[in-house]
Design a protein around this motif. Structure first.
Motif, short mmCIF file in Angstrom:
data_model
loop_
_atom_site.label_atom_id
_atom_site.label_comp_id
_atom_site.label_asym_id
_atom_site.label_seq_id
_atom_site.Cartn_x
_atom_site.Cartn_y
_atom_site.Cartn_z
N ASP A 1 0.83 -1.22 0.00
CA ASP A 1 0.00 0.00 0.00
C ASP A 1 0.85 1.26 0.00
O ASP A 1 0.48 2.26 -0.61
N THR A 2 2.00 1.22 0.68
CA THR A 2 2.87 2.40 0.73
C THR A 2 3.52 2.65 -0.63
O THR A 2 3.53 3.79 -1.11
N LEU A 3 4.06 1.61 -1.24
CA LEU A 3 4.77 1.78 -2.51
C LEU A 3 3.82 2.08 -3.66
O LEU A 3 4.17 2.83 -4.58
N THR A 4 2.62 1.51 -3.63
CA THR A 4 1.67 1.72 -4.74
C THR A 4 0.69 2.85 -4.46
O THR A 4 -0.19 3.11 -5.28
N ARG A 5 0.83 3.51 -3.30
CA ARG A 5 -0.09 4.58 -2.90
C ARG A 5 -1.54 4.11 -2.89
O ARG A 5 -2.43 4.75 -3.44
N GLY A 6 -1.75 2.93 -2.29
CA GLY A 6 -3.12 2.44 -2.14
C GLY A 6 -3.66 1.67 -3.31
O GLY A 6 -4.88 1.53 -3.43
N ARG A 7 -2.78 1.16 -4.17
CA ARG A 7 -3.27 0.40 -5.34
C ARG A 7 -2.58 -0.96 -5.40
O ARG A 7 -1.59 -1.15 -6.12
N SER A 8 -3.10 -1.89 -4.65
CA SER A 8 -2.60 -3.26 -4.74
C SER A 8 -3.02 -3.84 -6.09
O SER A 8 -3.73 -3.21 -6.87
N LEU A 9 -2.59 -5.08 -6.36
CA LEU A 9 -2.90 -5.70 -7.65
C LEU A 9 -4.41 -5.86 -7.83
O LEU A 9 -4.95 -5.63 -8.92
N ILE B 1 -2.36 7.69 0.24
CA ILE B 1 -2.01 7.25 1.59
C ILE B 1 -0.49 7.14 1.72
O ILE B 1 0.23 6.94 0.74
N ARG B 2 -0.03 7.27 2.94
CA ARG B 2 1.39 7.17 3.27
C ARG B 2 1.62 5.94 4.15
O ARG B 2 0.72 5.14 4.37
#
Length: 279
Positions: A84-92, A109-110
């Motif tokens: 969530d942190t690396l994708t800014r709330g966009r998992s696969l 999100i952070r």
């Protein structure tokens, strides 16, 4: 601070992604969760293989317990937080169904929000088989689960591709005044509100637009001396201030980069009379 710009019923975040301001449907969240669960199952299988190799190399009860704890923490907390942190709330899964987890103010999100959602997800999703999350999402008007309530986040639908943020233009009749005006740095929240107003002014009710413009112009005026010419429209004043700050900050950064380049060349220059083999 992340920049957000409201347009009609959408939000353009600092990355230039247009989001639907309304919460996404419960069905979309469930579908995204199922996809993420399948992906997580594959990752768990791979981690179990690695853990099995570790235990075989050191067949000890303490090693087995430590490996189990590390595996559980990694799967339940570390992986969701990192994704969530690396994708800014966009998992696969969320990417597949076109949704995204954002803060209540529309920003991405952070780490803090991702960590809270992951920690709360342990009892909410895993220990109760998702029943708490299901009930909370159905009851909450925005479809938030308990982790969203505590983290201050919710799921929205990505409505379009990346768009170029609007550029604030200096009003020509205020260019002369802006050249000599002393414009201090604006607080981030105030500057953001001013940019949002200029970006969505055309879609606002005339009365609301006028009241909001007057209020923001009054707040911004405290950071500007002297004030704008009498009779200046509030939106023109805000545009002039934002454009002035942008241009001056860009000029200052350019001068700083030039000075750094000159200093770097001076430091690397050989003493007088010593030939430079690189030339």
């Amino acid at each position: 601070m992340a920049e957000v710009d409201v347009q009609d019923e959408g939000i353009v975040i600092g990355e230039g992604v247009l989001l639907d301001a309304r919460p996404t449907s419960f069905a979309n969240r469930v579908l995204a969760a199922l996809i993420d669960l399948v992906v997580l199952a594959v990752v768990v299988v791979l981690l179990l293989l690695v853990a099995f190799r570790v235990v075989m190399l050191a067949p000890d009860q303490d090693v087995l317990q430590i490996t189990f704890v590390v595996l559980m923490v990694t799967v339940l907390v570390v992986l969701p937080t990192t994704v969530d942190t690396l994708t800014r709330g966009r998992s696969l899964g969320k990417l597949a169904v076109g949704i995204r987890i954002v803060r209540d103010d529309g920003g991405p999100i952070r780490f803090r929000q991702a960590l809270v959602r992951a920690l709360v997800g342990v009892p909410e999703l895993w220990l109760t088989a998702g029943s708490v999350a299901l009930i909370t999402s159905l009851v909450n008007p925005q479809g938030k689960r308990l982790g969203d309530l505590l983290a201050g986040t919710y799921a929205v639908r990505v409505r379009g591709r990346q768009q170029k943020p609007s550029v604030v233009v200096m009003p020509p009749f205020l260019a002369g005044w802006a050249t000599s005006a002393d414009v201090a740095r604006l607080p981030d929240g105030l500057a953001l509100e001013a940019r949002q107003l200029l970006g969505r002014a055309a879609g606002l009710h005339p009365g609301s637009r006028h009241a909001l413009g007057q209020r923001l112009a009054g707040e911004v005026a405290r950071y500007v001396s002297p004030g704008p010419p009498p009779g200046t429209h509030p939106e023109a004043f805000l545009a002039a201030v934002l454009a002035t700050r942008r241009d001056r900050e860009y000029a200052a950064s350019t001068r700083a980069a030039e000075r750094a380049a000159v200093e770097s060349a001076t430091l690397h220059r050989l003493p007088h009379g010593v030939p430079d083999p690189a030339r």
